[in-house]
Design an enzyme around this catalytic site. Structure first.
Site: not given
Length: 185
Positions: A67-68, A73, A77, A165
């Site tokens: 997920h990061d 990239g 965050s 996804p």
């Protein structure tokens, strides 16, 4: 894990790992060799303890890492908390399913590393190493992590939609999704 879920997870993992090794020239596996010589040992201790105490940590951390990395990239965050002025990636609807064990692992690792080498190791590299170590612990292939990433300072929930996804994608849709991101089988 049902067979279709297991197969989907394996394909997703292979697709993701095919792109992990690419990095900018300044990144290398020994980036912290001099500045934090006990990095590997500290990470191994924290990761092992967390996985033993909470067996879902490996899957949770892999999800957090994906997920990061899939949105802007690999910059950690997704770890940034929202405030009154900004809703961050962490609070995007699709990320609300990310489980606390992965966040807890990163915080525990960062705390241990700060006690030994303050201000040296990025959250980004901690998440990358923890993911590698955890999936290796659950019998997935070992891969070298290229270190030296810097933490992202910008995190906006609005950047998440369409960049991850979703659970009801077919294998063909997943392959097309990851191909559009530059991954291949």
């Amino acid at each position: 894990m049902p067979k279709t879920m297991s197969f989907s997870f394996f394909v997703l993992l292979l697709l993701f790992l095919s792109g992990v090794s690419s990095s900018k020239p300044k990144h290398n596996a020994k980036y912290y060799h001099k500045s934090c010589p006990n990095l590997e040992r500290i990470m191994q201790d924290v990761v092992t303890t967390k996985q033993i105490n909470s067996p879902t940590t490996a899957a949770d951390t892999l999800c957090l890492f994906v997920h990061d990395c899939m949105v802007d990239g690999c910059d950690a965050s997704v770890l940034i908390s929202s405030n009154a002025f900004n809703t961050t990636k962490r609070d995007a609807e699709i990320n609300l399913s990310l489980l606390g064990d992965a966040f807890d692992l990163v915080i525990r690792a960062k705390t241990s590393l700060e006690l030994n080498c303050p201000g040296v190791v990025s959250y980004t590299d901690i998440l990358a190493m923890a993911t590698r170590d955890l999936i290796t612990m659950v019998n997935s292939p070992y891969y070298e992590v290229q270190m030296g990433r810097k933490d992202g300072l910008i995190s906006q929930a609005s950047r998440v939609e369409g960049n991850l996804p979703i659970v009801n994608m077919t294998i063909d849709q997943l392959i097309a999704f990851f191909a559009a991101k530059g991954f291949n089988i």
